[in-house]
Design an enzyme around this catalytic site. Sequence first.
Site, PDB file in Angstrom:
ATOM      1  N   CYS A 123      20.419  49.458   1.651  1.00 20.91           N
ATOM      2  CA  CYS A 123      21.315  48.396   2.105  1.00 20.91           C
ATOM      3  C   CYS A 123      22.365  49.021   3.016  1.00 20.91           C
ATOM      4  CB  CYS A 123      22.018  47.723   0.927  1.00 20.91           C
ATOM      5  SG  CYS A 123      23.229  48.763   0.124  1.00 20.91           S
ATOM      6  N   ASP A 136      32.274  20.411  21.100  1.00 17.90           N
ATOM      7  CA  ASP A 136      33.481  20.298  21.881  1.00 17.90           C
ATOM      8  C   ASP A 136      33.036  19.811  23.267  1.00 17.90           C
ATOM      9  OD1 ASP A 136      36.130  20.857  22.724  1.00 17.90           O
ATOM     10  OD2 ASP A 136      35.403  22.713  23.632  1.00 17.90           O
ATOM     11  N   CYS A 162      24.350  51.805   1.536  1.00 16.73           N
ATOM     12  CA  CYS A 162      23.781  53.145   1.597  1.00 16.73           C
ATOM     13  C   CYS A 162      24.249  53.817   2.881  1.00 16.73           C
ATOM     14  CB  CYS A 162      22.254  53.094   1.611  1.00 16.73           C
ATOM     15  SG  CYS A 162      21.529  52.494   0.088  1.00 16.73           S
ATOM     16  N   ASP A 222      39.150  25.778  19.374  1.00 16.48           N
ATOM     17  CA  ASP A 222      38.514  25.047  18.290  1.00 16.48           C
ATOM     18  C   ASP A 222      38.467  25.832  16.992  1.00 16.48           C
ATOM     19  OD1 ASP A 222      37.951  22.937  20.060  1.00 16.48           O
ATOM     20  OD2 ASP A 222      36.293  24.094  20.875  1.00 16.48           O
ATOM     21  N   ASP A 254      34.636  26.405  21.694  1.00 20.70           N
ATOM     22  CA  ASP A 254      35.154  27.677  22.162  1.00 20.70           C
ATOM     23  C   ASP A 254      36.097  28.242  21.118  1.00 20.70           C
ATOM     24  OD1 ASP A 254      38.019  26.987  22.955  1.00 20.70           O
ATOM     25  OD2 ASP A 254      36.873  25.514  24.124  1.00 20.70           O
TER      26      ASP A 254
HETATM   27  P1  ADP Z   1      38.124  19.494  24.705  1.00 19.49           P
HETATM   28  O1  ADP Z   1      38.125  19.081  23.299  1.00 19.49           O
HETATM   29  O2  ADP Z   1      37.533  18.471  25.626  1.00 19.49           O
HETATM   30  O3  ADP Z   1      37.536  20.861  24.928  1.00 19.49           O
HETATM   31  P2  ADP Z   1      40.763  20.598  24.678  1.00 19.49           P
HETATM   32  O4  ADP Z   1      40.951  20.474  23.220  1.00 19.49           O
HETATM   33  O5  ADP Z   1      40.501  21.933  25.234  1.00 19.49           O
HETATM   34  O6  ADP Z   1      39.631  19.575  25.177  1.00 19.49           O
HETATM   35  O7  ADP Z   1      42.009  19.969  25.409  1.00 19.49           O
HETATM   36  C1  ADP Z   1      42.373  18.625  25.174  1.00 19.49           C
HETATM   37  C2  ADP Z   1      43.403  18.130  26.122  1.00 19.49           C
HETATM   38  O8  ADP Z   1      44.577  18.889  25.979  1.00 19.49           O
HETATM   39  C3  ADP Z   1      43.017  18.260  27.566  1.00 19.49           C
HETATM   40  O9  ADP Z   1      42.272  17.166  28.027  1.00 19.49           O
HETATM   41  C4  ADP Z   1      44.387  18.325  28.223  1.00 19.49           C
HETATM   42  O10 ADP Z   1      44.907  17.028  28.365  1.00 19.49           O
HETATM   43  C5  ADP Z   1      45.223  19.040  27.214  1.00 19.49           C
HETATM   44  N1  ADP Z   1      45.315  20.459  27.514  1.00 19.49           N
HETATM   45  C6  ADP Z   1      44.770  21.465  26.832  1.00 19.49           C
HETATM   46  N2  ADP Z   1      45.052  22.657  27.382  1.00 19.49           N
HETATM   47  C7  ADP Z   1      45.780  22.387  28.480  1.00 19.49           C
HETATM   48  C8  ADP Z   1      46.370  23.193  29.511  1.00 19.49           C
HETATM   49  N3  ADP Z   1      46.271  24.517  29.538  1.00 19.49           N
HETATM   50  N4  ADP Z   1      47.046  22.560  30.468  1.00 19.49           N
HETATM   51  C9  ADP Z   1      47.154  21.235  30.465  1.00 19.49           C
HETATM   52  N5  ADP Z   1      46.630  20.443  29.548  1.00 19.49           N
HETATM   53  C10 ADP Z   1      45.960  20.991  28.572  1.00 19.49           C
HETATM   54 MG    MG Z   2      37.742  22.914  24.446  1.00 17.60          MG
END
Ligand code: ADP
Ligand code: MG
Length: 787
Positions: free
Chosen positions: A77, A485, A80, A688, A684
């Site tokens: 394993c 996402d 080891c 997330d 990502d």
């Molecule tokens: P998704 O779930 O589609 O991947 P995100 O969670 O990454 O979207 O982002 C959701 C929202 O948050 C975006 O649509 C934007 O309105 C806002 N947002 C996120 N990061 C940024 C940023 N760096 N600049 C401006 N707005 C942002």
């Molecule tokens: Mg995203």
Amino acid sequence: MLSCDLCGMNISGNPVIEVVNHEEKHFCCQGCAKAYKKAHEAGMVSDIQQKIGSHTKQEKKETSEDAVYFSLHGMWCAGCASAAENVLKNQAGVKEANISFAAERGKVIFDPGIVNIQSTLEKLDKLGYQANVLDSISDRKIERKQENTLLQLIVSLAFGMQVMLIYLVQLYPLYSAGDFISQNVRNLQYLVWALCTPILLVGGFSFLKGAWRAAIARTATMDTLVALGTISAYSYSSYIAITGGGETYFDSVAMITTFIMLGRYLEAIGGSQARKDIRQLLNLQPDLAWKKIGGQFQQVKSEMLAIEDIVLIKPGERAPIDGQVLYGQAAVDEAILTGESSPVEKRPGDQVFAGSMVLDAPLETQVVREVGGTKLSQITRIVEETLSQKPPIQRLADKASAYFAFGIISIAVLTVAGWLLFGHGLGRAVLSGVSVLVVSCPCALGLATPLAITVTIGKTSQAGLLIRNLESLETAAGIQRIVFDKTGTLTRGEMEVVDIQQSAHNPLMPDEFLQIVASVEQYSEHPIAKAIIRRNKKPLLPVKNFEIQRGLGVRADFGKVINTTLKVGTLAYIQGYPSARLETEAQKRSELGQTVIWVGWENAVQGFLALRDEPEELAKPMLLELNAMEITPVMLSGDNVVTTRVIAEELGLTEFQGNCTPEEKAQKIKSWQEEGQKVAMVGDGVNDAPGLAQSDVSITVAGGTTVAGETSDIILTRSDLNLIPWLIKTSKLTRKIIIQNIGWAFAYNLVTVPLASLGIISPVIAAITMASSSLLVVGNSLRLRRK
Ligand code: ADP
Ligand code: MG
């Protein structure tokens, strides 16, 4: 959670418990238990255990150093491997030791002035591992082992054929005529005895040695059973040959040994077949590189390369490092890293990546990244690490097989006793006992899972799927729902600013407005930020107190221009009300599936930017395929409700939700899980993280030049969404094969052992049956390679 007293790994499931020196010790597997006992006997326990302070050793002053590669066999394993590593690291003069369980090889860096490496490696022998120095990294030793098996097989065959000839032509007819004592019979018996001895001692050397090792560790293995069987038949027959007046069973000894060795040889071939994909992956990183030393290129070991070294990559060779092209121009095949099948043209200034193949002309490059920091070496490390994990089902099988062997020995003893009790001769009784020992097949049990998993990991890693957590391979088979996402997962994530609108009271010029928004975004990694920065043509201004609210937006303080806090993100984040005109404009953009980013300061909406992102080409067919597999795809996005709906409709998704913060994504996943569903999430790793952590299987896409920092269960090394349904299919197939193998092992033993015990299966048939059974398991696992 308990951790293993040898290797320190967490013990999932039941520990293996051993009492050593009147103390109860817990281990993750039989291998660690055995190694610990051996270490205790050799007085090496302190050497082998994880020493917290041991890393300080490596910080010692640099002196002369040398590196040696070796193969290491006999590991059970990952524990080891780390135990053996610790033994090496604890020797004076050893600077570094790395052992890969998967590849069965290791590397030590040591000071040749202080330590004799040969005797250091021999220390591992005491623990039951066999280390052999390799001249260069190669599979030569494994091949040699295979050759040894072949040699043993040939010896068994050569002598076995003569034994069988004498039996067939002379002894069988004589025995059946009732002649056991004539001088002729006695002479022939001596002759076959003489011929049979090398068969057992040479032909059967590997299982005799294995049985001896097991006996020293006070356990029993497959080797124990075969050795006991052949030795019993041989001893009984020798006794008859000396005393006369009975039938000898040297024919059985010869045939058992031959068939067992034939089976092993074929198994070894199967095993190397199973490791083939992994070997190919590990071999992508060349061992040698052409380094410029004093104006000339000389071959050096790749891992000795340092940043800024000049390295020549000749056409047809793979890049040993990540480097920047200084001279030359060539087509480079990067398929293994990006999945892009057509070659990429590289010119001075471009980067070439370790593992990619330079096709038509030499490239002179300068090393830009440490050898261990390349994507390829990160990938191979992850693969090795994964292969060293042990799925729960395997632990169970390991434990079961030791009990199994002792159980079979008991049944064999009872069989002999039973036959004697019912008034049969010793010969008949021994023969049945031998059948029991030989027919039983714990190896099918032990072989079933690791082979199938080795094949699968090899296949998935080559395809661009890195499985970091073996358990998730099992879980993936049962996934009912996959959360995606939106940005960068179902869409390409290559955004483009298509519209900029300002509110009536916004005093800035359009390019100034873009400039300050871009200045706030300069610290964000989000595709939105990259698009805005790309669009902006003016210099970025310094900002203070930058803050990210994941899934909502970003903010920062401006000294110049607006002299206040600027916020960019969703309308909820800006906390203002847009004018009717802006609102209708924004609505129009959203209806087109574009992402609207609001900009605000001083509690007022100052405008918005609209960004376009294309749906990932492969997304729609992939989602259809998931539906066909009865898996529900769901899109959860932080983007506004309208945009999310439009994109979902384009992708043919029926389940989706917009305006979802990262926490809400996790919450949703949790509620599905509470309904009893198994949920995977593809997203990502940055944005997330909560959802990924909550899901049963987390998947991230790492299309770039690194996979470091990805903590999901599974990483896609190329952004190919088709890999997701493929993963689930592969996982299901692997599970099916494992279950088949284990089911077979149980059914097989349940039927054959009683038959052997009743004398219905002769020892020779038993050997053939057993060898075929393990080959069946090997063959069944190898089926995974083809699909
Ligand atoms: P998704 O779930 O589609 O991947 P995100 O969670 O990454 O979207 O982002 C959701 C929202 O948050 C975006 O649509 C934007 O309105 C806002 N947002 C996120 N990061 C940024 C940023 N760096 N600049 C401006 N707005 C942002
Ligand atoms: Mg995203």
